[in-house]
Structure formats: C-alpha cells, structure tokens
Design a protein around this motif. Structure first.
Motif, PDB file in Angstrom:
ATOM      1  N   SER A  81       0.825  -1.208   0.000  1.00  8.88           N
ATOM      2  CA  SER A  81       0.000   0.000   0.000  1.00  8.88           C
ATOM      3  C   SER A  81       0.863   1.262   0.000  1.00  8.88           C
ATOM      4  N   ASN A  82       1.966   1.265   0.755  1.00  2.73           N
ATOM      5  CA  ASN A  82       2.864   2.424   0.756  1.00  2.73           C
ATOM      6  C   ASN A  82       3.493   2.625  -0.612  1.00  2.73           C
ATOM      7  N   GLU A  84       2.385   1.626  -3.583  1.00  2.04           N
ATOM      8  CA  GLU A  84       1.368   2.082  -4.535  1.00  2.04           C
ATOM      9  C   GLU A  84       1.022   3.552  -4.310  1.00  2.04           C
ATOM     10  N   ARG A  85       0.910   3.969  -3.040  1.00  2.41           N
ATOM     11  CA  ARG A  85       0.598   5.360  -2.713  1.00  2.41           C
ATOM     12  C   ARG A  85       1.684   6.298  -3.239  1.00  2.41           C
ATOM     13  N   ARG A  88       1.527   6.454  -7.112  1.00  2.00           N
ATOM     14  CA  ARG A  88       0.378   7.261  -7.561  1.00  2.00           C
ATOM     15  C   ARG A  88       0.628   8.750  -7.340  1.00  2.00           C
TER      16      ARG A  88
END
Length: 117
Positions: A81-82, A84-85, A88
């Motif tokens: 998640s980190n 991908e964040r 993005r």
C-alpha cells in the motif's frame, strides 16, 4: 559501487530525465544501509528533482536506533500500500532488492537477481 562507504554513482546517468518518475534499484544492502547517505546529498538532486522515498523492511521500524536512522534516511515501510501510494503520488521510489534474507545469505551466486511478483 566501488566502495561501501562513499564512492557512489548513477549508472547511465546521462539518460536520466531529472523530472521523470523512477523506480530505482540500489545495491549493496544490509540491515543498516550506509549507502542511504548518498540519497541525502545535494549531488543527487541533479539526477532526481521529484520527491523520492525509500522502501525499508518492516522489521527496520521495530528496532530502536535502526528505526530512527531509517526514518532519517527518508524510508517508509515497504508494504504494497505504501509503494502504490508513492507511485500514484508521482514520487521516485528507491528499493534495495533482495531484502534481509538475501543480505544475510551466502548461498546465491553473485549477479543473480530474483524478482517476485
């Protein structure tokens, strides 16, 4: 890298667009990555103008002193998640592939890179 403690370089730097977004693989690594100091230098700004963050193994954030050094170097937990964040948001992401298992292993021949997806 010619030296573990300070003779660093960017291979293929002439082809790097300073305003581009990159996923950078760096080496060598270990539990405390002294090469991270290169990322804190002004010298690197000519190659990467975008904000950047390093990915670090979760365990590094649970060990006193190692956690503080890891945070000072600009690392975040290497969870999906980190990552991908950050991607993005347009940040350049720096990773030391192989992780702790490879850093402590002497079984793999040099020059082997294994990518797990």
């Amino acid at each position: 890298c010619q030296s573990y403690f300070g003779e660093f370089g960017v291979h293929g730097g002439a082809k790097v667009d300073p305003d581009g977004q990159y996923f950078v693989a760096a080496h060598p690594h270990g539990t405390v990555i002294f090469q991270r100091t290169y990322w804190r230098s002004e010298r690197l700004a000519r190659f990467f103008r975008r904000p950047w963050r390093m990915l670090g193994a979760s365990v590094l954030f649970r060990i006193p002193l190692v956690r503080e050094m890891t945070l000072w170097f600009g690392a975040v937990d290497a969870g999906r998640s980190n990552c991908e964040r950050l991607l993005r948001a347009g940040a350049t992401v720096v990773v030391w592939p192989g992780g702790l298992d490879e850093a402590n292993s002497v079984d793999e021949p040099r020059g082997v890179v294994r990518l797990q997806t």
